[in-house]
Design a protein around this motif. Structure first.
Motif, PDB file in Angstrom:
ATOM      1  N   GLU A 111       0.840  -1.198   0.000  1.00  0.00           N
ATOM      2  CA  GLU A 111       0.000   0.000   0.000  1.00  0.00           C
ATOM      3  C   GLU A 111       0.877   1.251   0.000  1.00  0.00           C
ATOM      4  O   GLU A 111       0.584   2.211  -0.717  1.00  0.00           O
ATOM      5  N   ALA A 112       1.948   1.231   0.797  1.00  0.00           N
ATOM      6  CA  ALA A 112       2.867   2.373   0.849  1.00  0.00           C
ATOM      7  C   ALA A 112       3.550   2.559  -0.510  1.00  0.00           C
ATOM      8  O   ALA A 112       3.706   3.690  -0.985  1.00  0.00           O
ATOM      9  N   GLU A 113       3.955   1.445  -1.148  1.00  0.00           N
ATOM     10  CA  GLU A 113       4.570   1.524  -2.478  1.00  0.00           C
ATOM     11  C   GLU A 113       3.586   2.117  -3.488  1.00  0.00           C
ATOM     12  O   GLU A 113       3.965   2.942  -4.322  1.00  0.00           O
ATOM     13  N   GLN A 114       2.314   1.699  -3.405  1.00  0.00           N
ATOM     14  CA  GLN A 114       1.299   2.213  -4.328  1.00  0.00           C
ATOM     15  C   GLN A 114       1.068   3.700  -4.086  1.00  0.00           C
ATOM     16  O   GLN A 114       0.963   4.478  -5.030  1.00  0.00           O
ATOM     17  N   LYS A 115       0.994   4.096  -2.807  1.00  0.00           N
ATOM     18  CA  LYS A 115       0.814   5.516  -2.485  1.00  0.00           C
ATOM     19  C   LYS A 115       1.998   6.326  -2.997  1.00  0.00           C
ATOM     20  O   LYS A 115       1.828   7.416  -3.546  1.00  0.00           O
TER      21      LYS A 115
END
Length: 180
Positions: free
Chosen positions: A89-93
Motif C-alpha cells: 500500500e505504501a509503495e502504491q501511495k
C-alpha cells in the motif's frame, strides 16, 4: 494452518486444512501462474503475491516455500507467508504521489512557459511600441534642427543610437524568454 493464517485469509481452520489448488484465497490472475510455479519447483521459492480474503479484501504476502516430494511425486508444498500489505500500500501511495508530482511538475512547466511567453510579448510589443514612438519623435526633432546647433544634433544622434541598441536588447530578452 496457524491462527495468523486464519486471521489473514478470513477462512476457518476447518475450511483451510486439506485445501488443494485452486486455493480459495487465490485471485484469478495468479492461480494458473502459482500452480505452474509450484509444479515446477525443485528447491526453495520466494514470491510476492496478491491474494483475496474470504470477505473480498485484497492482501499481499511474500511467500517462501519448498516442495515436499514423496516417492518422487509432489505431495505437499511447505509455505511461510509474511503479510506485506502495508508495504505494498505504501509503495502504491508512493507511486501515485510520484505520478501526481510528475503531472504537477509538467503543469508548472507549462504555466511557466506560458508566463514567459506573455512577458516576452509584453516586452517586445509594449516596449517596442514606446521605443518606436520615441524614435519617431527624436527623428522629428532632428529634422527640425538647424546646422548651427551641433550639440543638439549630436545629442539626438546619440539618442537614436541608444534607442536602436535598446531595440536589440529587447529582441535578445524576448528571444531568451521565449525562443522562436
Amino acid at each position: 494452518v496457524n491462527p495468523a493464517f486464519v486471521e489473514l485469509t478470513g477462512y476457518t481452520r476447518e475450511e483451510l486444512v486439506g485445501c488443494k489448488p485452486p486455493y480459495p484465497w487465490w485471485n484469478g490472475e495468479v492461480e494458473t501462474k502459482t500452480s505452474e510455479l509450484i509444479a515446477n519447483l525443485e528447491g526453495h521459492s520466494k514470491i510476492e503475491r496478491c491474494n483475496i480474503a474470504k470477505n473480498g479484501r485484497r492482501f499481499w504476502v511474500q511467500a517462501t516455500g519448498k516442495p515436499i516430494y514423496l516417492n518422487g511425486k509432489l505431495a505437499y508444498y511447505l509455505s511461510n507467508w509474511v503479510d506485506i500489505s502495508e508495504r505494498k500500500e505504501a509503495e502504491q501511495k508512493l507511486s501515485d504521489l510520484n505520478k501526481e508530482l510528475r503531472e504537477l511538475t509538467a503543469h508548472m512547466d507549462s504555466i511557466r512557459e506560458e508566463e514567459r511567453g506573455n512577458i516576452s510579448r509584453i516586452i517586445h510589443d509594449e516596449l517596442g511600441q514606446s521605443l518606436t514612438s520615441l524614435k519617431m519623435d527624436v527623428c522629428w526633432i532632428q529634422n527640425k534642427l538647424s546646422d548651427d546647433q551641433p550639440a543638439i544634433v549630436q545629442l539626438t544622434a546619440s539618442m537614436l543610437k541608444m534607442i536602436d541598441a535598446t531595440f536589440q536588447k529587447i529582441r535578445w530578452i524576448s528571444t531568451v524568454l521565449r525562443p522562436i
